[in-house]
Design a protein around this motif. Structure first.
Motif, mmCIF file in Angstrom:
data_model
loop_
_atom_site.group_PDB
_atom_site.id
_atom_site.type_symbol
_atom_site.label_atom_id
_atom_site.label_comp_id
_atom_site.label_asym_id
_atom_site.label_seq_id
_atom_site.Cartn_x
_atom_site.Cartn_y
_atom_site.Cartn_z
ATOM 1 N N VAL A 64 9.512 7.815 9.308
ATOM 2 C CA VAL A 64 9.347 7.932 7.979
ATOM 3 C C VAL A 64 8.125 7.029 7.489
ATOM 4 C CG1 VAL A 64 9.749 7.705 5.514
ATOM 5 C CG2 VAL A 64 11.331 8.986 7.209
ATOM 6 N N MET A 65 8.133 5.584 7.907
ATOM 7 C CA MET A 65 7.208 4.632 7.864
ATOM 8 C C MET A 65 5.729 5.201 8.501
ATOM 9 S SD MET A 65 6.805 0.639 8.657
ATOM 10 C CE MET A 65 8.084 -0.003 7.599
ATOM 11 N N GLY A 66 5.787 5.698 9.711
ATOM 12 C CA GLY A 66 4.605 5.831 10.489
ATOM 13 C C GLY A 66 4.113 7.144 9.539
ATOM 14 N N LEU A 69 2.206 5.905 6.514
ATOM 15 C CA LEU A 69 0.914 5.128 7.057
ATOM 16 C C LEU A 69 -0.050 5.931 7.468
ATOM 17 C CD1 LEU A 69 2.849 1.811 8.575
ATOM 18 C CD2 LEU A 69 1.464 2.058 6.415
ATOM 19 N N ALA A 70 0.289 6.869 8.373
ATOM 20 C CA ALA A 70 -0.714 7.800 9.092
ATOM 21 C C ALA A 70 -1.270 8.790 7.858
ATOM 22 C CB ALA A 70 -0.055 8.616 10.104
ATOM 23 N N LYS A 71 -0.557 9.224 6.838
ATOM 24 C CA LYS A 71 -1.101 9.898 5.746
ATOM 25 C C LYS A 71 -1.969 9.210 4.984
ATOM 26 C CE LYS A 71 0.972 12.679 2.123
ATOM 27 N NZ LYS A 71 2.152 13.246 1.373
ATOM 28 N N ALA A 72 -1.840 7.749 4.882
ATOM 29 C CA ALA A 72 -2.834 6.867 4.036
ATOM 30 C C ALA A 72 -4.000 6.471 5.222
ATOM 31 C CB ALA A 72 -1.955 5.875 3.666
ATOM 32 N N GLY A 73 -4.042 7.148 6.216
ATOM 33 C CA GLY A 73 -5.029 7.026 6.888
ATOM 34 C C GLY A 73 -4.994 5.610 8.166
ATOM 35 N N VAL A 74 -3.905 5.135 7.965
ATOM 36 C CA VAL A 74 -3.768 3.854 9.202
ATOM 37 C C VAL A 74 -3.399 4.528 10.541
ATOM 38 C CG1 VAL A 74 -2.079 1.995 9.585
ATOM 39 C CG2 VAL A 74 -2.612 2.528 7.301
ATOM 40 N N ASN A 75 -4.087 3.890 11.506
ATOM 41 C CA ASN A 75 -3.865 4.183 12.775
ATOM 42 C C ASN A 75 -2.436 3.851 13.444
ATOM 43 O OD1 ASN A 75 -4.264 5.518 15.296
ATOM 44 N ND2 ASN A 75 -5.927 3.768 15.645
ATOM 45 N N VAL A 76 -1.643 4.388 13.702
ATOM 46 C CA VAL A 76 -0.012 3.871 13.805
ATOM 47 C C VAL A 76 0.508 4.306 15.495
ATOM 48 C CG1 VAL A 76 2.302 4.622 13.177
ATOM 49 C CG2 VAL A 76 0.538 4.518 11.226
ATOM 50 N N ILE A 101 13.243 12.518 0.236
ATOM 51 C CA ILE A 101 11.927 11.924 0.988
ATOM 52 C C ILE A 101 11.504 13.080 2.034
ATOM 53 C CG2 ILE A 101 11.369 10.604 2.947
ATOM 54 C CD1 ILE A 101 13.336 8.434 1.740
ATOM 55 N N LEU A 102 12.486 13.881 2.275
ATOM 56 C CA LEU A 102 12.131 15.048 3.399
ATOM 57 C C LEU A 102 11.300 16.021 2.687
ATOM 58 C CD1 LEU A 102 15.285 15.461 5.264
ATOM 59 C CD2 LEU A 102 13.429 14.664 6.427
ATOM 60 N N ARG A 103 11.564 16.213 1.389
ATOM 61 C CA ARG A 103 10.830 17.161 0.462
ATOM 62 C C ARG A 103 9.396 16.593 0.209
ATOM 63 N NH1 ARG A 103 14.461 19.753 -4.601
ATOM 64 N NH2 ARG A 103 12.332 20.702 -4.821
ATOM 65 N N ASP A 104 9.161 15.542 -0.033
ATOM 66 C CA ASP A 104 7.871 14.699 -0.081
ATOM 67 C C ASP A 104 7.029 14.874 1.134
ATOM 68 O OD1 ASP A 104 6.135 13.134 -1.607
ATOM 69 O OD2 ASP A 104 6.369 11.738 -0.244
ATOM 70 N N MET A 105 7.843 14.792 2.432
ATOM 71 C CA MET A 105 7.099 14.961 3.413
ATOM 72 C C MET A 105 6.782 16.425 4.144
ATOM 73 S SD MET A 105 9.223 11.826 5.669
ATOM 74 C CE MET A 105 8.547 12.344 7.311
ATOM 75 N N ASP A 106 7.268 17.055 3.154
ATOM 76 C CA ASP A 106 7.058 18.780 3.534
ATOM 77 C C ASP A 106 7.858 19.137 4.750
ATOM 78 O OD1 ASP A 106 5.101 19.143 1.171
ATOM 79 O OD2 ASP A 106 3.788 18.802 2.317
#
Length: 154
Positions: A64-66, A69-76, A101-106
């Motif tokens: 979930v953290m990954g 972070l990736a959604k925010a443009g961070v290279n993970v 959280i799963l709903r938010d992540m689609d």
């Protein structure tokens, strides 16, 4: 006896030195790969020679953290010693906050549509001390998110 007195004197001298005389200058952080801005676009992340963040542990929290972070443009880089899918000793229950959280992540609707998750609207628990609760979450809580669901290991 002399050893104890000597050790005490060394301790007092070290205390006085480090608290009153020792004043290290912080090292300057050089400009370079760690001073780059985060929030790169996908092409920049894929061509980068390094990662901004390495997450050790690709279980639920690390994944979930990954994702965020990736959604925010961070290279993970997401690392785990296990091979996936993996079996775990805990149950496959996912609770309300995790469902949100799963709903938010689609991911929530995909799990239901692909028959990889089942809503557990009625159920309950019994604690080791004997306190118990059994109910129907959607009826009693009045939310559009169930209190729990069972998710198949992916």
């Amino acid at each position: 006896m002399y050893a104890v007195v000597g050790a005490a004197l060394v301790a007092v001298a070290a205390y006085v030195y480090f608290n009153f005389f020792y004043n290290p200058k912080p090292a300057a952080i050089p400009k370079g790969k760690f001073s780059d801005k985060l929030g790169k676009d996908k092409a920049e992340r894929e061509s980068a020679p390094f990662y901004d963040v390495a997450i050790v542990g690709a279980g639920p929290s690390g994944s979930v953290m990954g994702h965020y972070l990736a959604k925010a443009g961070v290279n993970v880089a997401l690392l785990d010693k296990a091979k996936f899918p993996r079996d775990k000793y805990c149950g496959d229950a996912v609770w309300k906050t995790a469902i949100e959280i799963l709903r938010d992540m689609d991911i929530y609707n995909d799990l239901l549509q692909q028959n990889k998750a089942k809503i557990a609207d009625a159920g309950g628990f019994v604690s080791p001390s004997g306190i118990s609760y059994v109910g129907k979450s959607l009826e009693e809580l009045g939310h559009d998110i169930p209190a729990a669901m069972a998710v198949k290991r992916l």
